[in-house]
Scaffold this active site. Structure first.
Site, PDB file in Angstrom:
ATOM      1  N   GLU A 200      28.068   1.094  87.901  1.00 45.69           N
ATOM      2  CA  GLU A 200      28.356  -0.337  88.124  1.00 45.69           C
ATOM      3  C   GLU A 200      29.865  -0.467  88.022  1.00 45.69           C
ATOM      4  O   GLU A 200      30.430  -0.364  86.929  1.00 45.69           O
ATOM      5  CB  GLU A 200      27.695  -1.197  87.034  1.00 45.69           C
ATOM      6  CG  GLU A 200      26.190  -1.037  86.905  1.00 45.69           C
ATOM      7  CD  GLU A 200      25.413  -1.773  87.979  1.00 45.69           C
ATOM      8  OE1 GLU A 200      26.037  -2.419  88.834  1.00 45.69           O
ATOM      9  OE2 GLU A 200      24.179  -1.682  87.962  1.00 45.69           O
TER      10      GLU A 200
ATOM     11  N   CYS B 152      33.360  -8.706  86.257  1.00 47.26           N
ATOM     12  CA  CYS B 152      33.328  -7.994  87.542  1.00 47.26           C
ATOM     13  C   CYS B 152      32.860  -8.898  88.679  1.00 47.26           C
ATOM     14  O   CYS B 152      33.161  -8.651  89.836  1.00 47.26           O
ATOM     15  CB  CYS B 152      32.425  -6.779  87.426  1.00 47.26           C
ATOM     16  SG  CYS B 152      30.785  -7.205  86.820  1.00 47.26           S
TER      17      CYS B 152
ATOM     18  N   GLU C 115      20.567  -1.815  88.474  1.00 44.41           N
ATOM     19  CA  GLU C 115      19.840  -1.974  87.222  1.00 44.41           C
ATOM     20  C   GLU C 115      19.292  -3.391  87.215  1.00 44.41           C
ATOM     21  O   GLU C 115      19.553  -4.169  88.117  1.00 44.41           O
ATOM     22  CB  GLU C 115      20.757  -1.660  86.029  1.00 44.41           C
ATOM     23  CG  GLU C 115      21.150  -0.180  86.009  1.00 44.41           C
ATOM     24  CD  GLU C 115      21.961   0.277  84.806  1.00 44.41           C
ATOM     25  OE1 GLU C 115      21.923  -0.388  83.760  1.00 44.41           O
ATOM     26  OE2 GLU C 115      22.642   1.308  84.928  1.00 44.41           O
TER      27      GLU C 115
ATOM     28  N   GLY D  16      32.135   0.318  84.527  1.00 42.92           N
ATOM     29  CA  GLY D  16      33.575   0.361  84.302  1.00 42.92           C
ATOM     30  C   GLY D  16      34.313   0.318  85.626  1.00 42.92           C
ATOM     31  O   GLY D  16      33.762  -0.118  86.644  1.00 42.92           O
TER      32      GLY D  16
ATOM     33  N   ASN E  10      34.817  -5.822  78.764  1.00 40.74           N
ATOM     34  CA  ASN E  10      34.804  -7.263  79.081  1.00 40.74           C
ATOM     35  C   ASN E  10      33.589  -8.001  78.540  1.00 40.74           C
ATOM     36  O   ASN E  10      33.687  -9.159  78.137  1.00 40.74           O
ATOM     37  CB  ASN E  10      34.967  -7.478  80.590  1.00 40.74           C
ATOM     38  CG  ASN E  10      33.842  -6.902  81.400  1.00 40.74           C
ATOM     39  OD1 ASN E  10      33.192  -5.939  80.987  1.00 40.74           O
ATOM     40  ND2 ASN E  10      33.593  -7.476  82.553  1.00 40.74           N
TER      41      ASN E  10
ATOM     42  N   THR F  27      37.467   5.314  87.454  1.00 40.43           N
ATOM     43  CA  THR F  27      36.773   6.083  86.401  1.00 40.43           C
ATOM     44  C   THR F  27      35.384   6.473  86.900  1.00 40.43           C
ATOM     45  O   THR F  27      34.921   7.598  86.663  1.00 40.43           O
ATOM     46  CB  THR F  27      36.627   5.254  85.101  1.00 40.43           C
ATOM     47  OG1 THR F  27      37.824   4.556  84.846  1.00 40.43           O
ATOM     48  CG2 THR F  27      36.287   6.126  83.918  1.00 40.43           C
TER      49      THR F  27
HETATM   50  P1  NAD Z   1      37.243   1.841  82.458  1.00 39.78           P
HETATM   51  O1  NAD Z   1      36.691   2.511  83.645  1.00 39.78           O
HETATM   52  O2  NAD Z   1      38.655   2.044  82.102  1.00 39.78           O
HETATM   53  O3  NAD Z   1      36.407   2.252  81.141  1.00 39.78           O
HETATM   54  C1  NAD Z   1      35.006   2.086  81.045  1.00 39.78           C
HETATM   55  C2  NAD Z   1      34.465   3.080  80.019  1.00 39.78           C
HETATM   56  O4  NAD Z   1      34.608   4.400  80.511  1.00 39.78           O
HETATM   57  C3  NAD Z   1      35.170   3.058  78.677  1.00 39.78           C
HETATM   58  O5  NAD Z   1      34.221   3.235  77.649  1.00 39.78           O
HETATM   59  C4  NAD Z   1      36.098   4.257  78.771  1.00 39.78           C
HETATM   60  O6  NAD Z   1      36.466   4.813  77.530  1.00 39.78           O
HETATM   61  C5  NAD Z   1      35.221   5.228  79.540  1.00 39.78           C
HETATM   62  N1  NAD Z   1      35.941   6.297  80.257  1.00 39.78           N
HETATM   63  C6  NAD Z   1      37.245   6.337  80.638  1.00 39.78           C
HETATM   64  N2  NAD Z   1      37.503   7.498  81.297  1.00 39.78           N
HETATM   65  C7  NAD Z   1      36.325   8.177  81.352  1.00 39.78           C
HETATM   66  C8  NAD Z   1      35.935   9.415  81.933  1.00 39.78           C
HETATM   67  N3  NAD Z   1      36.801  10.190  82.589  1.00 39.78           N
HETATM   68  N4  NAD Z   1      34.643   9.805  81.812  1.00 39.78           N
HETATM   69  C9  NAD Z   1      33.741   9.024  81.177  1.00 39.78           C
HETATM   70  N5  NAD Z   1      34.054   7.838  80.604  1.00 39.78           N
HETATM   71  C10 NAD Z   1      35.333   7.417  80.693  1.00 39.78           C
HETATM   72  O7  NAD Z   1      36.895   0.307  82.655  1.00 39.78           O
HETATM   73  P2  NAD Z   1      37.364  -0.926  81.757  1.00 39.78           P
HETATM   74  O8  NAD Z   1      38.823  -1.151  81.957  1.00 39.78           O
HETATM   75  O9  NAD Z   1      36.842  -0.736  80.377  1.00 39.78           O
HETATM   76  O10 NAD Z   1      36.525  -2.124  82.418  1.00 39.78           O
HETATM   77  C11 NAD Z   1      36.969  -2.892  83.485  1.00 39.78           C
HETATM   78  C12 NAD Z   1      36.302  -2.462  84.773  1.00 39.78           C
HETATM   79  O11 NAD Z   1      34.886  -2.503  84.622  1.00 39.78           O
HETATM   80  C13 NAD Z   1      36.619  -3.392  85.934  1.00 39.78           C
HETATM   81  O12 NAD Z   1      36.915  -2.639  87.071  1.00 39.78           O
HETATM   82  C14 NAD Z   1      35.318  -4.177  86.138  1.00 39.78           C
HETATM   83  O13 NAD Z   1      35.131  -4.656  87.439  1.00 39.78           O
HETATM   84  C15 NAD Z   1      34.308  -3.143  85.758  1.00 39.78           C
HETATM   85  N6  NAD Z   1      33.043  -3.777  85.390  1.00 39.78           N
HETATM   86  C16 NAD Z   1      31.997  -3.665  86.258  1.00 39.78           C
HETATM   87  C17 NAD Z   1      30.778  -4.278  85.973  1.00 39.78           C
HETATM   88  C18 NAD Z   1      29.609  -4.166  86.911  1.00 39.78           C
HETATM   89  O14 NAD Z   1      28.487  -4.456  86.487  1.00 39.78           O
HETATM   90  N7  NAD Z   1      29.795  -3.781  88.159  1.00 39.78           N
HETATM   91  C19 NAD Z   1      30.644  -5.010  84.780  1.00 39.78           C
HETATM   92  C20 NAD Z   1      31.741  -5.106  83.929  1.00 39.78           C
HETATM   93  C21 NAD Z   1      32.936  -4.474  84.244  1.00 39.78           C
END
Ligand code: NAD
Length: 477
Positions: free
Chosen positions: A245, A279, A457, A223, A148, A227
């Site tokens: 996060e 997020c 962070e 993420g 995002n 995950t």
């Molecule tokens: P995601 O969890 O699908 O993927 C995030 C990253 O993790 C990607 O690079 C992905 O390839 C990797 N990944 C996937 N499976 C993994 C595993 N088993 N082990 C290690 N890495 C793995 O998330 P997304 O769809 O890319 O992002 C959206 C989510 O991120 C939403 O839930 C959003 O709220 C969250 N987000 C949180 C923050 C925060 O600061 N709290 C900021 C931005 C987004």
């Protein structure tokens, strides 16, 4: 556009010889391909980071700060390219990619460079001894980021991580590789010592190889919550330093004494910035009963006035959603809202030119009439979809806001700052804004509680996370 991994100062094709397509969110067309890195690619990146660690971690912090400055300068020269690539890759409006993504990517490096340069060693005097607290590098860091805010979040991790003397392997989202690649080009151009920053592209498998590898000492993951839980299960048994996060379901709480015009603007922005894919977005809007009707009239008008369309168009307010799969997920919540007894006040499919028809489009959707316990009102949707609810008292608003498994952020809109502060302190989140939203000072802690994550962070919290304190106690003669 073919993108390569960056390992030990070289751009490499994947050892796996496998590739995956990168799609444009706004047209649905393939715009390039990225390595589908396998175990060998990840292991080679970790080895490069490990090899570079002794020399990099022994540099004086002020020398490492100079490297951060060089990266910031070079990123700044590519400001327009960052915005263009980010908009193309994520589907977000170019104006937003400039004002948020490109700007923050540069300022993250500048901010941490200053912090690291200005940091003073802590000293605790005793009657008969002096304690020095030295911050040392943790080791090899795995930095895993979502789609995002691609470069915004990657730079938020790379800058403090290498600034504190760690070497890193980055794994950006497979959906948005372009600006991560740009950062590697910048790092190459400024001549950062090989192996300090490495990057592997690919899907979750590459991420999981990284988090499970014993030579990785620290994992900083942003993420989704599910995950994050897998990442924790892989990293925790090896006692890696871990920052998570994760997702959010944040409330915007509107009191009757607010400045309604400013509040409607703020709540609309909080709900739909980046198509609701932040997020921190306020996706559940709680409005005091006495102004509910007036608020709704103004809010719906504000939502319907947003321009949805070509992300590259300067006038666009809302672009496309990241992927077909994500669009389907968000649309499934529209169906669920109807099943749960809600009314769709505004939403649907936007009317777009032919060349954009293959993209992932959805109009900003506002739902009313749902219970505050409903799935639509408590689960993270992460799209242009909000639910609006009424409340009658401060206690009522606090109770509703706390009724979710997440605890990331929120906003409160009131003319009474004392009340704003009182309510803020009763909401179970990591961050909360009063009469504003996403108003960021990089010195403050960033992160959430409950299912929104573990650790913080930002500012000195980043420096703390990306280092290990060593206490040296010197006994006086
Ligand atoms: P995601 O969890 O699908 O993927 C995030 C990253 O993790 C990607 O690079 C992905 O390839 C990797 N990944 C996937 N499976 C993994 C595993 N088993 N082990 C290690 N890495 C793995 O998330 P997304 O769809 O890319 O992002 C959206 C989510 O991120 C939403 O839930 C959003 O709220 C969250 N987000 C949180 C923050 C925060 O600061 N709290 C900021 C931005 C987004």
């Amino acid at each position: 556009m073919k993108i390569l991994n960056y390992i030990k100062g070289k751009f490499n094709e994947p050892i796996s010889s496998e590739w995956m397509d990168n799609f444009s969110p706004s047209t649905g067309k393939v715009i390039g391909s990225i390595p589908l890195s396998g175990d060998a690619d990840v292991i080679s990146a970790i080895a490069a980071a490990k090899g570079a660690l002794p020399e990099w971690s022994s540099l004086d912090p002020s020398d490492r700060a100079l490297w951060l400055d060089k990266i910031a300068d070079c990123l700044e020269e590519k400001f327009e390219e960052i915005a263009h690539l980010e908009s193309m890759d994520t589907g977000k409006p170019i104006s937003l990619a400039r004002s948020v993504d490109a700007r923050r990517s540069v300022s993250n490096f500048r901010f941490f460079s200053e912090m690291i340069r200005d940091r003073e060693e802590e000293v605790f005097e005793m009657e008969d001894a002096t304690n020095i607290v030295k911050l040392r590098a943790v080791g090899v860091g795995a930095l895993i980021t979502p789609w995002n805010l691609p470069l915004y979040l990657l730079s938020w991790k790379v800058a403090p991580a290498i600034g504190m003397g760690n070497t890193v392997v980055c794994k950006p989202s497979e959906l948005t590789p372009l600006t991560a690649d740009l950062l590697m080009r910048v790092i190459d151009e400024v001549g950062l010592p090989p192996g300090v920053v490495n990057l592997v592209h690919g899907n979750g498998n590459a991420g999981s190889v990284l988090t499970g590898n014993p030579d990785v000492d620290l994992v900083s993951f942003t993420g989704g919550t599910s995950t994050g839980s897998k990442v924790a299960m892989s990293a925790s048994p090896q006692f890696k330093k871990l920052s998570l996060e994760l997702g959010g379901k944040n409330s915007s709480i509107v009191f009757s004494d607010c400045n309604l015009e400013e509040t409607v603007k703020g709540v609309t922005r909080a709900a739909f910035l980046n198509q609701g894919q932040v997020c921190l977005c306020g996706s559940r809007i709680l409005v005091e009963e006495s102004i509910y009707d007036q608020f709704m009239d103004m809010f719906v008008e504000s939502v319907e006035s947003m321009v949805i369309g070509d992300p590259m168009d300067e006038d666009t307010d809302l672009g496309a959603l990241i992927s077909k799969q994500h669009l389907e997920k968000v649309e499934s919540y529209v169906s669920l809202a109807l099943e749960e007894g809600g009314q769709i006040v505004t939403g649907g499919k936007p009317c777009l030119p032919k060349e954009l028809e293959g993209g992932n489009w959805m109009s900003p959707t506002v739902v009313t009439g749902l219970g505050t316990e409903s799935r639509c009102s408590t689960e993270e949707v992460f799209g242009p979809f909000v639910t609006v609810h009424r409340f009658n008292s401060e206690e009522d608003a606090i109770k509703i806001a706390n009724n979710t498994r997440y605890g990331l952020a929120g906003s409160i809109w009131t003319g009474d700052l004392e009340r704003g502060r009182r309510v803020a302190e009763s909401i179970h989140t990591g961050m909360i804004w009063v009469n504003t939203w996403l108003h960021r000072d990089l010195r403050v802690p960033f992160g959430g509680i409950k299912d929104s994550g573990v650790g913080r962070e930002g500012g000195k919290w980043s420096l703390g996370f990306f280092s290990e304190p060593l206490n040296v106690c010197l006994k006086h003669d």
